[in-house]
Design a protein around this motif. Structure first.
Motif, mmCIF file in Angstrom:
data_model
loop_
_atom_site.group_PDB
_atom_site.id
_atom_site.type_symbol
_atom_site.label_atom_id
_atom_site.label_comp_id
_atom_site.label_asym_id
_atom_site.label_seq_id
_atom_site.Cartn_x
_atom_site.Cartn_y
_atom_site.Cartn_z
ATOM 1 N N ARG A 28 5.739 30.903 3.617
ATOM 2 C CA ARG A 28 5.537 31.722 4.692
ATOM 3 C C ARG A 28 5.914 33.111 4.317
ATOM 4 O O ARG A 28 6.637 33.586 3.203
ATOM 5 N N ASN A 31 4.677 36.299 9.698
ATOM 6 C CA ASN A 31 4.326 35.297 10.677
ATOM 7 C C ASN A 31 3.039 34.438 10.208
ATOM 8 O O ASN A 31 2.358 34.065 10.886
ATOM 9 N N GLU A 78 6.489 22.274 7.810
ATOM 10 C CA GLU A 78 7.269 23.821 7.700
ATOM 11 C C GLU A 78 7.802 24.234 8.991
ATOM 12 O O GLU A 78 8.878 24.888 9.029
ATOM 13 N N LEU A 79 6.991 23.989 9.991
ATOM 14 C CA LEU A 79 7.267 24.956 11.262
ATOM 15 C C LEU A 79 8.184 23.974 12.252
ATOM 16 O O LEU A 79 8.780 24.537 13.110
ATOM 17 N N LYS A 84 3.919 25.740 17.579
ATOM 18 C CA LYS A 84 4.395 27.234 17.174
ATOM 19 C C LYS A 84 3.231 28.016 16.911
ATOM 20 O O LYS A 84 3.374 29.184 16.350
ATOM 21 N N GLU A 148 -1.425 31.521 11.540
ATOM 22 C CA GLU A 148 -0.468 32.578 12.194
ATOM 23 C C GLU A 148 0.592 31.697 13.044
ATOM 24 O O GLU A 148 -0.020 30.746 13.904
ATOM 25 N N LEU A 150 4.402 31.569 15.952
ATOM 26 C CA LEU A 150 5.345 32.481 16.468
ATOM 27 C C LEU A 150 6.648 31.679 16.178
ATOM 28 O O LEU A 150 6.795 30.390 15.909
ATOM 29 N N GLU A 151 7.650 32.346 15.970
ATOM 30 C CA GLU A 151 9.048 31.770 16.096
ATOM 31 C C GLU A 151 9.675 31.180 17.144
ATOM 32 O O GLU A 151 9.484 31.740 18.438
#
Length: 151
Positions: A28, A31, A78-79, A84, A148, A150-151
């Motif tokens: 990462r 973003n 990962e996310l 996301k 890409e 988003l958190e």
């Protein structure tokens, strides 16, 4: 929402493949998520191996689709949540081709199509598809991704 789409498509994400070398599966920065090249691996075994030619194009397309599923697995690892993802930015597709084969884009299309199908507009991406003389573990295809999120 994305998980429901995967269910509709009959896709069950496997356990994330373990790297075959000295690298990490994802990095990462800001973003952006950079997914290392994924090969058509399932349960620790490469499923599609050998050189791609006009005679085995359909098999190579299955190999590329499996690479895309492994990319999804790495993104989720990962996310934590595929929802996301805000954009599939780029795919780089590598095809273990015989010298006279020139249909690399056709080989990688099923991977691109899968991202379009799952993410809709967010799945539209830039891409390269190139032929190479050899890939790790003699896999037919390898695909990496830039995503890409988003958190």
């Amino acid at each position: 929402m994305i998980e429901e789409k995967l269910d509709e498509l009959g896709i069950k994400l496997p356990n994330p493949p373990i790297p075959a070398g000295s690298y990490v599966p994802a990095i990462r920065t800001g973003n952006l998520l950079f997914i290392s090249g994924q090969i058509p691996m399932e349960d620790g075994k490469v499923i599609f191996t050998g050189k791609v030619s006009d005679e085995n194009l359909e098999t190579a397309q299955k190999s590329a689709r499996m690479c895309a599923i492994n990319i999804l697995t790495q993104i989720k690892r990962e996310l934590g949540d595929l929802n996301k993802v805000s954009k599939i930015v780029r795919l780089s597709g590598f095809v273990n081709s015989v010298p006279e084969f020139s249909q690399q884009p056709k080989v990688i299309n099923p991977a691109s199509d899968l991202f379009f199908e799952i993410f809709g507009e967010k799945g539209k991406h830039s891409r390269i598809a190139v032929g190479v003389s050899c890939l790790p573990l003699n896999s037919m295809t390898e695909i990496d991704a830039v995503v890409e999120f988003l958190e």
